[in-house]
Each structure stands twice: as structure tokens, then as C-alpha cells.
Motif scaffolding. Structure first.
Motif, short mmCIF file in Angstrom:
data_model
loop_
_atom_site.label_atom_id
_atom_site.label_comp_id
_atom_site.label_asym_id
_atom_site.label_seq_id
_atom_site.Cartn_x
_atom_site.Cartn_y
_atom_site.Cartn_z
N ASP A 134 37.18 62.22 6.57
CA ASP A 134 37.86 62.64 5.35
C ASP A 134 37.22 63.97 4.93
OD1 ASP A 134 35.45 62.05 3.95
OD2 ASP A 134 36.20 60.15 3.21
N ARG A 135 37.72 64.57 3.88
CA ARG A 135 37.24 65.89 3.45
C ARG A 135 35.74 65.88 3.16
NH1 ARG A 135 40.20 70.23 2.00
NH2 ARG A 135 42.13 69.04 1.95
N GLN A 136 35.25 64.86 2.46
CA GLN A 136 33.84 64.81 2.09
C GLN A 136 32.95 64.64 3.32
OE1 GLN A 136 32.47 65.47 -0.99
NE2 GLN A 136 30.61 65.56 0.25
N MET A 137 33.39 63.88 4.29
CA MET A 137 32.59 63.68 5.50
C MET A 137 32.41 65.00 6.24
SD MET A 137 34.21 60.10 6.80
CE MET A 137 33.31 60.02 8.34
N LEU A 138 33.44 65.84 6.26
CA LEU A 138 33.31 67.16 6.88
C LEU A 138 32.32 68.00 6.10
CD1 LEU A 138 36.99 67.97 7.91
CD2 LEU A 138 35.09 67.35 9.43
N ARG A 139 32.41 67.97 4.77
CA ARG A 139 31.46 68.71 3.94
C ARG A 139 30.03 68.26 4.19
NH1 ARG A 139 35.11 67.85 -1.06
NH2 ARG A 139 36.45 69.69 -0.95
N ASP A 140 29.85 66.95 4.38
CA ASP A 140 28.51 66.41 4.57
C ASP A 140 27.84 66.92 5.84
OD1 ASP A 140 28.75 65.03 2.19
OD2 ASP A 140 29.18 63.09 3.13
N ILE A 141 28.62 67.36 6.81
CA ILE A 141 28.03 67.94 8.03
C ILE A 141 27.39 69.28 7.70
CG2 ILE A 141 28.56 68.87 10.33
CD1 ILE A 141 30.76 66.72 10.52
N GLY A 142 27.94 69.96 6.73
CA GLY A 142 27.41 71.26 6.30
C GLY A 142 28.54 72.25 6.10
N LEU B 54 36.16 75.20 11.04
CA LEU B 54 37.23 74.28 10.69
C LEU B 54 37.34 74.37 9.18
CD1 LEU B 54 36.14 71.42 13.08
CD2 LEU B 54 37.95 73.08 13.42
N ALA B 55 38.14 75.33 8.75
CA ALA B 55 38.21 75.68 7.34
C ALA B 55 39.01 74.65 6.56
CB ALA B 55 38.85 77.06 7.19
N THR B 56 38.45 74.26 5.43
CA THR B 56 39.14 73.35 4.51
C THR B 56 39.39 74.02 3.16
OG1 THR B 56 37.01 72.41 3.85
CG2 THR B 56 38.23 71.25 5.59
N GLU B 57 38.82 75.22 2.98
CA GLU B 57 39.04 75.99 1.75
C GLU B 57 39.24 77.46 2.10
OE1 GLU B 57 35.92 75.50 -1.12
OE2 GLU B 57 36.15 73.32 -1.18
N MET B 58 40.09 78.12 1.32
CA MET B 58 40.26 79.56 1.45
C MET B 58 40.14 80.15 0.05
SD MET B 58 43.31 81.80 3.25
CE MET B 58 44.63 81.27 2.17
N PRO C 145 24.93 56.63 12.96
CA PRO C 145 26.30 56.10 12.92
C PRO C 145 27.16 56.92 11.97
CG PRO C 145 24.75 54.55 11.93
CD PRO C 145 23.95 55.69 12.45
N LEU C 146 28.42 56.99 12.25
CA LEU C 146 29.38 57.71 11.43
C LEU C 146 29.98 56.74 10.44
CD1 LEU C 146 30.59 60.57 11.26
CD2 LEU C 146 32.40 59.78 12.78
N PRO C 147 29.88 57.05 9.14
CA PRO C 147 30.43 56.12 8.15
C PRO C 147 31.95 56.08 8.20
CG PRO C 147 29.71 58.14 7.08
CD PRO C 147 29.31 58.24 8.52
N GLU C 148 32.51 55.09 7.55
CA GLU C 148 33.96 54.98 7.43
C GLU C 148 34.45 56.00 6.41
OE1 GLU C 148 36.05 52.84 9.12
OE2 GLU C 148 34.28 52.29 10.28
N PRO C 149 35.60 56.60 6.62
CA PRO C 149 36.15 57.52 5.61
C PRO C 149 36.44 56.78 4.31
CG PRO C 149 37.37 57.67 7.69
CD PRO C 149 36.46 56.50 7.80
N GLN C 150 36.14 57.40 3.19
CA GLN C 150 36.43 56.83 1.88
C GLN C 150 37.73 57.39 1.31
OE1 GLN C 150 34.43 54.27 0.66
NE2 GLN C 150 33.68 54.52 2.75
N GLY C 151 38.11 58.57 1.78
CA GLY C 151 39.35 59.20 1.34
C GLY C 151 40.32 59.30 2.50
N PRO C 152 41.43 60.02 2.30
CA PRO C 152 42.40 60.18 3.38
C PRO C 152 41.78 60.88 4.60
CG PRO C 152 43.30 60.95 1.28
CD PRO C 152 41.85 60.66 1.06
N VAL C 153 42.09 60.38 5.78
CA VAL C 153 41.60 60.99 7.02
C VAL C 153 42.36 62.29 7.22
CG1 VAL C 153 41.49 60.75 9.53
CG2 VAL C 153 40.97 58.78 8.05
N ILE C 154 41.60 63.40 7.37
CA ILE C 154 42.25 64.69 7.59
C ILE C 154 41.98 65.24 8.98
CG2 ILE C 154 42.32 65.28 5.13
CD1 ILE C 154 39.97 67.23 5.67
#
Length: 178
Positions: free
Chosen positions: A62-70, A130-134, A34-43
């Protein structure tokens, strides 16, 4: 006679409890994690033909959920920046796998409602990011963020074609799988 009726009811009751227990566990048994609920702003929101969601809108991240994928790094030049940049974010194919996407086309939409059609094969065949940092800095709306679709154009000569520039969606807000 009454005893036999009670025994039949007890068997039916146990069967019903078993069915209810199976049905309650079925979504976990049949689908992915299951996919958790976002804890921060949905991006980013992924919708359409996806098997894993966490809202009526689809799969919201949210940003952390994307990071958690890898987190993956792609070093490449772009038509909009000077020199080679170090981008980090989630691989498109990893995101599509996480939401169990099924389709041939992905409609990518930006915050300004710019929308472009990308073939699903771009997500599967290339290290589309899907870049979130440069260069180690979180991307902000004022700097093509919070999410920018980045192709590894320096690694793949076919991706240097000018006709593909419209696929580099910055300020990405949603992906709709069709």
C-alpha cells in the motif's frame, strides 16, 4: 528396562521439540524481515523471483508500505510535463532489495495492461523512482498515479534517449521479476 525406554523417549522428545522450534524460526533466520500485510489499498504488487512476499500474488504494497522503505526526491523534466517536476517515492533499487529480487528483467504493467520490459540494471544503475507524489501532491490515477516509473533524465544524459520513453510506465500496478 522400562526406565531405559522412557529415557530414550524423553531424549527423542526433546530432540523433536528442538527440530520443531528450529523449523518454526527458520523462515526468519534464512530470509529478510517479513513483509507486513497492507493496511490500505494495494497500489503495487511485485512478483516473480522475489524472496520476500506477503501474499500468494507476491509482495503487495500500500502507499504507506512504499513510504516505509524510504522516500527519495528526484527533480527532473519529463517528455509529458512542462519544466522540472519534483517527484517523490521509493527508489527502484531499494524496493528490489526489500523483496530480495533476483533476475535480469522486470516486466512493468500498468492499470490498462500496457506492459514493457525493463532491464534490472535500470533499477540498480540509476536512481529510477517509483513516484507516488509529484510536486508534493499524491499522484492519482487521473494524473499518472498512483505509481509512475520516473527516470532521472536530467542527471543522466543517456536517459534522455527517446527510445527509453516507453519505460516510463504510469499508472503502474505490478512489477514481475524474471
Amino acid at each position: 528396562m522400562k526406565w531405559a525406554s522412557c529415557l530414550r523417549l524423553a531424549r527423542v522428545g526433546a530432540w523433536q521439540v528442538g527440530v520443531v522450534a528450529f523449523l518454526a524460526a527458520a523462515p526468519l533466520a534464512l530470509g529478510g524481515d517479513p513483509l507486513p500485510e497492507p493496511q490500505g489499498p494495494v497500489i503495487l504488487t511485485v512478483s516473480g523471483t522475489v524472496g520476500v512476499t506477503n501474499s500468494e500474488a507476491g509482495a503487495q504494497f500500500d502507499r504507506q508500505m512504499l513510504r516505509d522503505i524510504g522516500v527519495t526526491h528526484v527533480k527532473t523534466s519529463t517528455p509529458w510535463t512542462d519544466g522540472v517536476q519534483d517527484f517523490s517515492g521509493v527508489l527502484g533499487r531499494a524496493l528490489m532489495e526489500r523483496v530480495e529480487a533476483q533476475g535480469d528483467v522486470v516486466m512493468a504493467s500498468a492499470l490498462n495492461d500496457y506492459t514493457v520490459e525493463l532491464p534490472m540494471s535500470d533499477f540498480l544503475d540509476y536512481d529510477l523512482l517509483l513516484a507516488t507524489e509529484m510536486n508534493g501532491e499524491e499522484m492519482r490515477v487521473s494524473d499518472k498515479g498512483p505509481v509512475w516509473i520516473v527516470y532521472p533524465r536530467d542527471d543522466e544524459p543517456a536517459l534522455q534517449d527517446r527510445r527509453l520513453h516507453d519505460r516510463w510506465v504510469w499508472q503502474l500496478k505490478s512489477l514481475q521479476v524474471q
